[in-house]
Design an enzyme around this catalytic site. Structure first.
Site, mmCIF file in Angstrom:
data_model
loop_
_atom_site.group_PDB
_atom_site.id
_atom_site.type_symbol
_atom_site.label_atom_id
_atom_site.label_comp_id
_atom_site.label_asym_id
_atom_site.label_seq_id
_atom_site.Cartn_x
_atom_site.Cartn_y
_atom_site.Cartn_z
ATOM 1 N N HIS A 168 94.066 48.123 58.242
ATOM 2 C CA HIS A 168 93.190 47.678 59.331
ATOM 3 C C HIS A 168 93.157 46.156 59.419
ATOM 4 O O HIS A 168 93.390 45.571 60.491
ATOM 5 C CB HIS A 168 91.771 48.213 59.088
ATOM 6 C CG HIS A 168 90.735 47.672 60.015
ATOM 7 N ND1 HIS A 168 90.227 48.398 61.065
ATOM 8 C CD2 HIS A 168 90.100 46.464 60.056
ATOM 9 C CE1 HIS A 168 89.330 47.673 61.720
ATOM 10 N NE2 HIS A 168 89.229 46.493 61.109
ATOM 11 N N GLU A 169 92.860 45.514 58.299
ATOM 12 C CA GLU A 169 92.667 44.064 58.333
ATOM 13 C C GLU A 169 93.967 43.322 58.651
ATOM 14 O O GLU A 169 93.979 42.361 59.422
ATOM 15 C CB GLU A 169 92.072 43.571 57.007
ATOM 16 C CG GLU A 169 90.720 44.157 56.664
ATOM 17 C CD GLU A 169 89.636 43.859 57.698
ATOM 18 O OE1 GLU A 169 89.846 42.980 58.558
ATOM 19 O OE2 GLU A 169 88.585 44.511 57.652
ATOM 20 N N HIS B 67 94.837 43.164 62.228
ATOM 21 C CA HIS B 67 94.210 42.065 62.970
ATOM 22 C C HIS B 67 95.175 40.886 63.072
ATOM 23 O O HIS B 67 95.226 40.183 64.092
ATOM 24 C CB HIS B 67 92.917 41.621 62.285
ATOM 25 C CG HIS B 67 91.723 42.458 62.616
ATOM 26 N ND1 HIS B 67 91.343 42.712 63.916
ATOM 27 C CD2 HIS B 67 90.820 43.097 61.826
ATOM 28 C CE1 HIS B 67 90.238 43.464 63.914
ATOM 29 N NE2 HIS B 67 89.907 43.713 62.648
ATOM 30 N N TYR C 200 87.768 38.570 70.848
ATOM 31 C CA TYR C 200 86.929 39.372 69.958
ATOM 32 C C TYR C 200 85.506 39.508 70.507
ATOM 33 O O TYR C 200 84.519 39.240 69.833
ATOM 34 C CB TYR C 200 86.919 38.750 68.569
ATOM 35 C CG TYR C 200 86.627 39.725 67.454
ATOM 36 C CD1 TYR C 200 87.457 40.819 67.217
ATOM 37 C CD2 TYR C 200 85.530 39.541 66.628
ATOM 38 C CE1 TYR C 200 87.189 41.702 66.194
ATOM 39 C CE2 TYR C 200 85.246 40.419 65.594
ATOM 40 C CZ TYR C 200 86.082 41.504 65.381
ATOM 41 O OH TYR C 200 85.816 42.389 64.350
ATOM 42 N N GLU D 53 89.321 45.762 67.619
ATOM 43 C CA GLU D 53 88.915 46.564 66.459
ATOM 44 C C GLU D 53 89.612 47.923 66.448
ATOM 45 O O GLU D 53 90.042 48.406 65.403
ATOM 46 C CB GLU D 53 87.395 46.746 66.451
ATOM 47 C CG GLU D 53 86.640 45.653 65.742
ATOM 48 C CD GLU D 53 87.007 45.546 64.274
ATOM 49 O OE1 GLU D 53 87.064 46.578 63.586
ATOM 50 O OE2 GLU D 53 87.243 44.423 63.807
ATOM 51 N N ASP E 229 78.421 46.009 69.956
ATOM 52 C CA ASP E 229 79.192 45.349 68.902
ATOM 53 C C ASP E 229 80.615 45.902 68.935
ATOM 54 O O ASP E 229 80.827 47.094 69.198
ATOM 55 C CB ASP E 229 78.544 45.639 67.540
ATOM 56 C CG ASP E 229 79.293 45.006 66.392
ATOM 57 O OD1 ASP E 229 80.291 45.611 65.941
ATOM 58 O OD2 ASP E 229 78.904 43.917 65.949
ATOM 59 N N HIS F 230 82.676 46.735 66.788
ATOM 60 C CA HIS F 230 82.975 47.843 65.883
ATOM 61 C C HIS F 230 82.513 49.181 66.453
ATOM 62 O O HIS F 230 82.946 50.243 65.989
ATOM 63 C CB HIS F 230 82.323 47.615 64.521
ATOM 64 C CG HIS F 230 82.883 46.439 63.782
ATOM 65 N ND1 HIS F 230 82.385 45.165 63.952
ATOM 66 C CD2 HIS F 230 83.905 46.339 62.900
ATOM 67 C CE1 HIS F 230 83.065 44.330 63.185
ATOM 68 N NE2 HIS F 230 83.996 45.010 62.536
#
Length: 549
Positions: free
Chosen positions: A362-363, A366, A377, A386, A449, A451
């Protein structure tokens, strides 16, 4: 113009006055068609086109009658664009930094070229003043110097005369490979570049860099690791994947204000004596490092083997990881400014160390987004940012096929503890199960948000992969609803990953919202599988099922 002799290995010799081909070359050309049945050039056709371009553009490529070229690699894109990579020699001596790539249009006409260096390659003499044995001695001493304190044995060295165009003005040099064994019998090696006129060392690097070890991880069982041998110990650095490495942040944090960092937590490279890393428990600080490095490796392999992307930035360069960041830090993050991944240890009651495979995927995804669509973002673009990481991070987990951490459509299921109150961070089949995420698009989604607004795209990706309704996959139960009451038939996660990646890297921009994401993924499906294909129609149906019309 002076006569230019360009030798293209396996094809022909060229001169500015015309083209001369050997009998063998003509026969080879006759046996190797220049184009596929669909009109796209073959490798042989691309080489022939590039060879003609070398003659026409010799001056801009710095080619002279003293130089020859040889083909190192050929890439022909799906649309017929050709990229032919060359090495060059000067009076038959290899030129370090002499390589270049010729780019050709689908028609075979010259578009541009990329050169490793643009230095004019000319030397007053190719006769060295420093002898080959002297260069060999210097290289052996350099090998001893980097293994200081270790008694090396079975030392050997072999020197080759080259032209160095990588370090300033081209010069005659010896490239020497020095090899031996350390006191434990492990191989050590170093390549040393020596000025052939003065004997001064120009550069040096390890030439036996990779060693295969293993590590006991916190979440993935015992996993293979490619490491770097340094003397009699090993470093958690992978030379086969762009020198990606993992370091200890030593429970320190970055000092940053408004995006400017005045100091950073360290990344002290992990080392090990026997190349068997970790114990699978948090008592050993290297166990978390094993997970982080393993996650980096699997993410690298997924992008390279599935999408043809070499590294996060697509440039073959590795990122690095910091584990044990802060104290009881309940987060993990990608930072473009350091091109690195950072993992906290969690507080122990809500989260454990945040180094699980899908978190790593996931990270680091990015990072891929930042180098491609650069989705803003915030708002719907932020939700898509996300979601991209959730979707592609999930694909990394499935790709790894690790029995200790089997693929699923749950995000962060390995890192949550009982205090979190839910079995995962997010649920792709029905995002609202986390209590906050949106299952379907509405005009207010962009106010959530990021997320939580990501839920719309996560739900789309699940439906497109597996379809709607109740089912059990890899022991996990799912039940995915649809906004319009439709029944969606999945096309499989592999196709979904390819569609989303192409949409991200070719069609999405920084301001893409959900409506534009529908268009982008339809365009990607059309490119990959054809307009009106089952895959194309399924993309439209899955978006409609989450109310993106």
């Amino acid at each position: 113009m002076s006569r230019i002799r360009l030798h293209v290995r396996g094809t022909r010799r060229l001169a500015t006055a015309g083209v001369a081909a050997t009998t063998a070359t003509l026969l080879a050309a006759a046996l190797s068609p220049a184009a596929h049945a669909d009109g796209r050039p073959t490798r042989a056709g691309a080489i022939e086109n590039a060879a003609s371009a070398l003659v026409a553009h010799a001056a801009s490529l710095g080619l002279t009658s003293a130089q020859d070229t040889s083909v190192r690699d050929v890439i022909v894109d799906r649309n017929g664009t050709q990229h032919v990579r060359y090495d060059r020699t000067y009076h038959q001596l290899p030129v370090l930094g002499g390589d270049f790539v010729v780019h050709l249009a689908p028609s075979g006409t010259f578009r541009s070229a990329d050169r490793a260096t643009r230095s004019r390659i000319t030397l007053s003499s190719i006769v060295p003043k420093v002898s080959a044995p002297k260069a060999a001695d210097l290289a052996v001493n350099a090998l001893r110097a980097v293994n200081l304190g270790d008694m090396l044995k079975n030392l050997k060295a072999k020197s080759e005369l080259v032209v160095d165009a990588l370090h300033g003005a081209p010069k005659l040099a010896w490239r020497t490979n020095a090899v031996g064994q350390d006191s434990l019998g492990n191989p050590v090696a170093r390549t040393v570049l020596t000025d052939a006129r003065t004997g001064a060392q120009i550069d040096a690097w390890d030439s036996i860099e990779t060693a295969t070890g293993d590590g006991k991880s916190l979440y993935g069982g015992t996993v293979p690791l490619e490491t770097t041998q340094s003397g009699s110990s090993y470093q958690l650095k992978d030379p086969t994947r762009g020198n990606t490495y993992t370091g200890d942040a030593q429970n320190k944090t970055d000092l940053c204000f408004f995006g400017i960092c005045f100091s950073r937590a360290p990344a002290v490279l992990f080392t090990d004596a026997d190349n068997h890393w970790g114990t699978g428990t948090t008592a050993d600080r290297s166990s978390a490092a094993v997970d982080a490095q393993y996650g980096t490796n699997e993410t690298w392999d997924y992008y390279k083997n599935v999408h043809g992307r070499s590294g996060i930035a697509g440039d073959g360069k590795g990122s690095y990881n910091r584990v044990h960041y802060g104290n009881s830090y309940n987060n993990a993050f990608w930072d473009d400014s350091c091109f690195c991944m950072t993992y906290g240890d969690g507080d122990g009651s809500t989260f454990g160390p945040l180094v699980a495979l899908d978190v790593a995927g996931h990270e680091m995804s990015h990072g891929v987004t930042s180098k491609t669509a650069a989705l803003t973002y915030s708002g719907e673009s932020g939700g898509l940012n996300e979601a991209t990481s959730d979707i592609l991070g999930t694909m990394v987990e499935w790709y790894a096929n690790n029995p200790s951490d089997p693929g699923d459509y749950l995000i962060g299921e390995k890192i949550v503890k009982s205090g979190f109150g839910k079995p995962a961070l997010r649920f792709m089949d029905k995002p609202s199960k986390d209590g906050n995420s949106a299952d379907y698009w509405s005009s207010s989604v962009g106010n959530l948000d990021v997320h939580y607004s990501s839920g719309v795209a996560n739900h789309f990706a699940y439906l497109l992969s597996e379809g709607s309704g109740a089912k059990t996959i890899n022991g996990v139960s799912y039940d995915s609803p649809t906004y319009n009451g439709s029944t969606v038939t999945g096309i499989g996660r592999d196709k979904v990953g390819k569609i989303w990646y192409r949409a991200l890297t070719v069609y999405m921009t920084s301001s893409t919202n959900y409506k534009a994401a529908r268009t982008a993924t339809l365009n990607a499906a059309k490119d990959l599988y054809g307009a009106g294909s089952a895959e194309y129609n399924a993309v439209g149906a899955a978006w409609s099922a989450v109310n993106v019309n």
